[in-house]
Design a protein around this motif. Sequence first.
Motif, PDB file in Angstrom:
ATOM      1  N   GLY A  94     -20.568   4.336  -2.020  1.00  0.00           N
ATOM      2  CA  GLY A  94     -21.851   3.976  -2.619  1.00  0.00           C
ATOM      3  C   GLY A  94     -22.374   5.137  -3.437  1.00  0.00           C
ATOM      4  O   GLY A  94     -22.261   6.294  -3.011  1.00  0.00           O
ATOM      5  N   ILE A  95     -22.926   4.839  -4.614  1.00  0.00           N
ATOM      6  CA  ILE A  95     -23.526   5.887  -5.457  1.00  0.00           C
ATOM      7  C   ILE A  95     -25.031   5.657  -5.543  1.00  0.00           C
ATOM      8  O   ILE A  95     -25.512   4.536  -5.301  1.00  0.00           O
ATOM      9  CB  ILE A  95     -22.906   5.903  -6.875  1.00  0.00           C
ATOM     10  N   ALA A  96     -25.751   6.718  -5.883  1.00  0.00           N
ATOM     11  CA  ALA A  96     -27.214   6.629  -5.913  1.00  0.00           C
ATOM     12  C   ALA A  96     -27.705   5.750  -7.057  1.00  0.00           C
ATOM     13  O   ALA A  96     -28.765   5.134  -6.972  1.00  0.00           O
ATOM     14  CB  ALA A  96     -27.812   8.023  -6.024  1.00  0.00           C
ATOM     15  N   GLU A 111     -24.589  -1.960 -13.956  1.00  0.00           N
ATOM     16  CA  GLU A 111     -23.308  -2.583 -13.604  1.00  0.00           C
ATOM     17  C   GLU A 111     -22.412  -1.633 -12.811  1.00  0.00           C
ATOM     18  O   GLU A 111     -21.701  -2.062 -11.896  1.00  0.00           O
ATOM     19  CB  GLU A 111     -22.600  -3.082 -14.868  1.00  0.00           C
ATOM     20  N   ARG A 112     -22.439  -0.355 -13.151  1.00  0.00           N
ATOM     21  CA  ARG A 112     -21.611   0.612 -12.409  1.00  0.00           C
ATOM     22  C   ARG A 112     -22.090   0.697 -10.948  1.00  0.00           C
ATOM     23  O   ARG A 112     -21.277   0.789 -10.026  1.00  0.00           O
ATOM     24  CB  ARG A 112     -21.695   1.981 -13.086  1.00  0.00           C
ATOM     25  N   THR A 113     -23.405   0.666 -10.751  1.00  0.00           N
ATOM     26  CA  THR A 113     -23.940   0.734  -9.379  1.00  0.00           C
ATOM     27  C   THR A 113     -23.508  -0.495  -8.586  1.00  0.00           C
ATOM     28  O   THR A 113     -23.097  -0.386  -7.419  1.00  0.00           O
ATOM     29  CB  THR A 113     -25.487   0.856  -9.406  1.00  0.00           C
ATOM     30  N   LEU A 118     -21.357  -2.607  -4.297  1.00  0.00           N
ATOM     31  CA  LEU A 118     -21.185  -3.970  -3.765  1.00  0.00           C
ATOM     32  C   LEU A 118     -19.763  -4.491  -3.950  1.00  0.00           C
ATOM     33  O   LEU A 118     -19.116  -4.901  -2.983  1.00  0.00           O
ATOM     34  CB  LEU A 118     -22.189  -4.923  -4.432  1.00  0.00           C
ATOM     35  N   ASN A 119     -19.257  -4.443  -5.197  1.00  0.00           N
ATOM     36  CA  ASN A 119     -17.923  -5.008  -5.430  1.00  0.00           C
ATOM     37  C   ASN A 119     -16.875  -4.319  -4.567  1.00  0.00           C
ATOM     38  O   ASN A 119     -15.939  -4.958  -4.079  1.00  0.00           O
ATOM     39  CB  ASN A 119     -17.537  -4.897  -6.909  1.00  0.00           C
TER      40      ASN A 119
END
Length: 263
Positions: A94-96, A111-113, A118-119
């Motif tokens: 997970g990223i901030a 989209e990157r988050t 999630l993906n």
Amino acid sequence: MNILDSLRPIPGLKVLVTAGASGIGAAIARGFCEAGARVHVCDIDRVALDRLATENPDITISTADASSERDVDLVFDDVRGTLGGLDVLVNNAGIAGPTSGIESMDAGQWERTVAVNLNSQFLFARRAVPLLKASQSDPCIVAMSSVAGRLGYAYRTPYASTKWAVVGLMKSLAIELGPQGVRVNAILPGAVEGDRMNAVIAARAAATGVTPEEMREEYLRKISLRRMVTAADVAAMTLFLCSPAARNVSGQAISVDANVEYL
Ligand code: NAD
């Protein structure tokens, strides 16, 4: 088995930790190692992975972007060779994500988050489930959400949205996989002491025009116990959820956050 023994994961458990080269994931990987589990870690950062494997020679590693379907497939090729099966998936990546108001939110960063937070959980769960169903050792998935997965978080909407979605994925998988004996739970850590939290505080301070020290105080005022948690606190809860003592715990979103009241 006596009660105290049941609080430890059983030795020899086969564990995959995503994004486990540093931070919370590394604390979880080390904790499982100390408990006698066999641990495979993947991460996007090869240098950090090599450092972890040098310090913990029993941990095996794969370099992978957790949001890439192809990389996830390659991780499972490695896992087949290193562990030969799987009892536990810790979906930790997970990223901030960006710190921004909604009107200036960059769609690419949104989209990157979603892709990383999630993906990745979907991609790893999809490949893990056939192995978990074949496990004879009380198989389980631990999904890393966040306190932002139970509260609203202004200026961090992609992060909060994905962490709520992680809880939805966990709840649904717990129902789907329960009849096959696979348990699924989520951990919702609060602010964890460390570089990542310092960066989040600095970004939030810059966005709102206060000093990082003032922002840190503001964070602590939101927490009933007036302290941040540690990666070891989150690792301990992860190990508990994968221990025999938790064999009837599934479908739960468990906060480890010193009781954050609001964000
Ligand atoms: P971190 O920022 O310290 O990063 C941990 C690891 O993730 C790093 O080794 C990094 O290389 C790896 N990583 C980043 N992007 C990746 C990608 N695309 N594919 C594979 N690996 C990648 O993270 P952390 O603070 O240890 O957080 C771990 C989890 O806990 C995340 O899901 C995070 O959202 C959640 N969480 C953290 C906090 C906190 O305060 N640190 C609070 C609540 C929830």
